[in-house]
Design a protein around this motif. Sequence first.
Motif, PDB file in Angstrom:
ATOM      1  N   TYR A 162       0.870  -1.192   0.000  1.00  0.00           N
ATOM      2  CA  TYR A 162       0.000   0.000   0.000  1.00  0.00           C
ATOM      3  C   TYR A 162       0.894   1.225   0.000  1.00  0.00           C
ATOM      4  N   GLY A 163       0.537   2.224  -0.784  1.00  0.00           N
ATOM      5  CA  GLY A 163       1.313   3.469  -0.785  1.00  0.00           C
ATOM      6  C   GLY A 163       2.756   3.272  -1.205  1.00  0.00           C
ATOM      7  N   LEU A 189      -0.575   0.168 -15.836  1.00  0.00           N
ATOM      8  CA  LEU A 189      -0.272  -0.842 -14.820  1.00  0.00           C
ATOM      9  C   LEU A 189       1.108  -1.370 -15.214  1.00  0.00           C
ATOM     10  N   VAL A 190       2.119  -1.103 -14.382  1.00  0.00           N
ATOM     11  CA  VAL A 190       3.506  -1.493 -14.729  1.00  0.00           C
ATOM     12  C   VAL A 190       4.027  -2.294 -13.553  1.00  0.00           C
ATOM     13  N   ARG A 191       4.137  -3.587 -13.706  1.00  0.00           N
ATOM     14  CA  ARG A 191       4.420  -4.417 -12.542  1.00  0.00           C
ATOM     15  C   ARG A 191       5.488  -5.474 -12.783  1.00  0.00           C
ATOM     16  N   ALA A 249      -6.244  -4.463 -14.047  1.00  0.00           N
ATOM     17  CA  ALA A 249      -5.619  -4.552 -12.716  1.00  0.00           C
ATOM     18  C   ALA A 249      -6.426  -5.431 -11.768  1.00  0.00           C
ATOM     19  N   MET A 250      -7.751  -5.428 -11.927  1.00  0.00           N
ATOM     20  CA  MET A 250      -8.608  -6.303 -11.112  1.00  0.00           C
ATOM     21  C   MET A 250      -8.288  -7.768 -11.430  1.00  0.00           C
ATOM     22  N   GLU A 279      -4.002  -1.307  -6.065  1.00  0.00           N
ATOM     23  CA  GLU A 279      -3.593  -0.837  -4.733  1.00  0.00           C
ATOM     24  C   GLU A 279      -2.478  -1.671  -4.110  1.00  0.00           C
ATOM     25  N   VAL A 280      -2.403  -2.941  -4.475  1.00  0.00           N
ATOM     26  CA  VAL A 280      -1.372  -3.795  -3.868  1.00  0.00           C
ATOM     27  C   VAL A 280      -0.403  -4.307  -4.931  1.00  0.00           C
TER      28      VAL A 280
END
Length: 410
Positions: A54-55, A76-78, A247-248, A258-259
């Motif tokens: 988070y954050g 969304l870059v993960r 993202a969901m 968010e995570v």
Amino acid sequence: MDIEVAIKRAGEQMAAWGQARASLEETRLEQVLTAFRNHKIGVHHLGSATGYGYGDVGRDALEEVWAEVFGAEAALVRQQIANGTQAIYLALSGNLKPGEELLYLGHPYDTLEQVIGAKVPTPCSLVESGILYREVEIDFNSPDITAVLAAIRPETKIIALQRSRGYEWRPSLSLDVMAKLIGGIKQVYPDVIVFVDNCYGEFVEYCEPTAIGADLIAGSLIKNPGGGIAPGGGYVAGNRELVERAAMRFTAPGVGREVGASLTENRLFYQGLFLAPSVVGEALRCAVFASALFTELGFHVLPTPDAERSDIIQAIQLESPERLVAFCQYIQKYAPIDSYVTPEPWDMPGYTRQVIMAAGAFVQGSSIELSADAPMVEPYIVYLQGGLNRYHGKIAISNTVRELAQRGLL
Ligand SMILES: *Cc1c(COP(=O)(O)O)cnc(C)c1O
């Protein structure tokens, strides 16, 4: 043809081509710098986070910078997106419901056959989830918009395009052609989502598909936009609502972006993005060198040395399985890492035919680093891409040609 003369000429063509391109690389880097400045990227963004994440300020700011550079509302870059295939899967599956249709223009990349599941029934595929699927042939140089419009049905929710040639003997889809195609579709069907598989296309041209009308795009971070520095990951970019839905699918419904803590330092992704415009330019110079050299040697190549490019792939018809396997083995031999390894054709996960892959890379399997791969089918086309700098490309490709000649394979 004297091989050394051919190598010298190809080097001259590469240099001339690179000079003509330099200003485009500068423009793209300026876009990246502007985005970093607009989002006040500082030392505090370069670290990592643990746990839920988070954050995670570094991760969140990276996604904002990414969206700006790509001309998109959101991204969304993960690191946790395992590859380009997963990024594409998230974009598609997050935005298709049972009974809705995915219409592909041309053919999807090999690994997407199982994601879609139409030709290869696969657990958890789109088709298994009740999504409809069709393909329509197009000419990638000048697509017939009327034929595309005629193929759209009330069920059609997403039209998908692949920018790069992938493992096909066809041109990459240029942004100018793509813009006309998207414009033509949107004029009649403004609500149809246009998705672009952007793998291998990032930073090749003046902007990205999202800046010229595509609603949603996806790609891999161990190809162009990771700049050879990102150790893994993938991205989805586009309209905010569509990215949120992807993202969901990525984490969980209701949780979304968010995570997903940045477990590895974000510096690698920021620095990779900063280097990407010039690294992609280096890779393109390697492709032009190979194209020029194999043209001199009498082979069919695509694209030809001075043709327009919208991806980093150089296809060369090698015409025999022995020459194809040897080519990949020599590219591997002149790689910085695993030069002592001999690649062989194998049944790679996600591929429905045998493939051979040479990738002596710092980041395993990275194809923004010099790499060559090919499905083992006639007419034995090798797909060469990457190269973190032009000199490595020149050395490896020249020595490959010298060795092929010594073995009587030219
Ligand atoms: C590489 C690629 C993919 C799949 O990416 P992976 O990272 O290999 O899963 C999809 N489409 C195209 C055009 C590609 O080049």
